[in-house]
Write a protein that holds these residues in place. Structure first.
Motif, PDB file in Angstrom:
ATOM      1  N   GLN A  30       0.827  -1.212   0.000  1.00  0.00           N
ATOM      2  CA  GLN A  30       0.000   0.000   0.000  1.00  0.00           C
ATOM      3  C   GLN A  30       0.859   1.259   0.000  1.00  0.00           C
ATOM      4  OE1 GLN A  30      -2.475  -0.435   3.436  1.00  0.00           O
ATOM      5  NE2 GLN A  30      -3.866  -1.880   2.451  1.00  0.00           N
ATOM      6  N   ILE A  31       1.905   1.255   0.794  1.00  0.00           N
ATOM      7  CA  ILE A  31       2.796   2.424   0.860  1.00  0.00           C
ATOM      8  C   ILE A  31       3.450   2.649  -0.499  1.00  0.00           C
ATOM      9  CG2 ILE A  31       4.916   3.338   1.888  1.00  0.00           C
ATOM     10  CD1 ILE A  31       4.026   1.842   4.506  1.00  0.00           C
ATOM     11  N   GLN A  32       3.930   1.584  -1.114  1.00  0.00           N
ATOM     12  CA  GLN A  32       4.547   1.694  -2.435  1.00  0.00           C
ATOM     13  C   GLN A  32       3.540   2.210  -3.452  1.00  0.00           C
ATOM     14  OE1 GLN A  32       6.111  -1.968  -4.092  1.00  0.00           O
ATOM     15  NE2 GLN A  32       5.845  -1.196  -6.140  1.00  0.00           N
ATOM     16  N   GLN A  33       2.334   1.664  -3.439  1.00  0.00           N
ATOM     17  CA  GLN A  33       1.328   2.047  -4.426  1.00  0.00           C
ATOM     18  C   GLN A  33       0.914   3.505  -4.295  1.00  0.00           C
ATOM     19  OE1 GLN A  33      -1.674  -0.935  -3.805  1.00  0.00           O
ATOM     20  NE2 GLN A  33      -0.770  -2.313  -5.299  1.00  0.00           N
ATOM     21  N   GLU A  34       0.927   4.037  -3.081  1.00  0.00           N
ATOM     22  CA  GLU A  34       0.593   5.442  -2.880  1.00  0.00           C
ATOM     23  C   GLU A  34       1.565   6.352  -3.629  1.00  0.00           C
ATOM     24  OE1 GLU A  34       0.552   5.817   1.382  1.00  0.00           O
ATOM     25  OE2 GLU A  34      -1.286   4.643   1.564  1.00  0.00           O
ATOM     26  N   VAL A  35       2.803   5.913  -3.776  1.00  0.00           N
ATOM     27  CA  VAL A  35       3.812   6.705  -4.487  1.00  0.00           C
ATOM     28  C   VAL A  35       3.735   6.472  -5.993  1.00  0.00           C
ATOM     29  CG1 VAL A  35       6.293   7.101  -4.809  1.00  0.00           C
ATOM     30  CG2 VAL A  35       5.370   6.754  -2.506  1.00  0.00           C
ATOM     31  N   ILE A  36       3.719   5.217  -6.406  1.00  0.00           N
ATOM     32  CA  ILE A  36       3.845   4.923  -7.837  1.00  0.00           C
ATOM     33  C   ILE A  36       2.618   5.302  -8.644  1.00  0.00           C
ATOM     34  CG2 ILE A  36       5.565   3.133  -7.436  1.00  0.00           C
ATOM     35  CD1 ILE A  36       3.359   1.067  -8.138  1.00  0.00           C
ATOM     36  N   LYS A  37       1.455   5.433  -8.004  1.00  0.00           N
ATOM     37  CA  LYS A  37       0.263   5.814  -8.776  1.00  0.00           C
ATOM     38  C   LYS A  37       0.420   7.209  -9.378  1.00  0.00           C
ATOM     39  CE  LYS A  37      -2.494   7.538  -4.917  1.00  0.00           C
ATOM     40  NZ  LYS A  37      -3.680   7.306  -4.099  1.00  0.00           N
ATOM     41  N   ALA A  38       1.225   8.055  -8.753  1.00  0.00           N
ATOM     42  CA  ALA A  38       1.472   9.399  -9.298  1.00  0.00           C
ATOM     43  C   ALA A  38       2.267   9.347 -10.604  1.00  0.00           C
ATOM     44  CB  ALA A  38       2.221  10.251  -8.270  1.00  0.00           C
TER      45      ALA A  38
END
Length: 97
Positions: free
Chosen positions: A60-68
């Motif tokens: 979840q933490i990773q996805q919060e960044v990469i979605k940008a």
């Protein structure tokens, strides 16, 4: 969920390094550090529980960044981002899904 035809922009090796640095920085954010600590505490040093509690929080933490950066948040995006960035230091071309 993004459609199969909606592809994120290709990342250069330098852009991939920036994304990876942002992901690492996200894990250092106080609220995320607390989330990870709680997940590790719930896992009690049990490998199966680590997969059950820690891995989803880390994802979840990773996805919060990469979605940008145009990667999807459906699990596939993280796989593509990690796979594409894993050898970025050895590549000269763009990195992308």
């Amino acid at each position: 969920m993004t459609s199969a035809s909606a592809q994120p922009a290709a990342l250069s090796a330098e852009q991939a390094k920036v994304v990876l640095a942002e992901v690492i920085q996200a894990f250092s954010a106080p609220e995320n550090a607390v989330r990870m600590d709680e997940a590790r505490d719930n896992a009690c040093n049990d490998m199966g529980k680590m997969l059950q509690f820690v891995l989803p929080v880390a994802t979840q933490i990773q996805q919060e960044v990469i979605k940008a950066y145009g990667f999807s948040c459906d699990g596939e995006g993280g796989s593509h981002a990690g796979w594409r960035c894993s050898g970025s230091g050895e590549r000269t071309g763009p990195v992308g899904p």
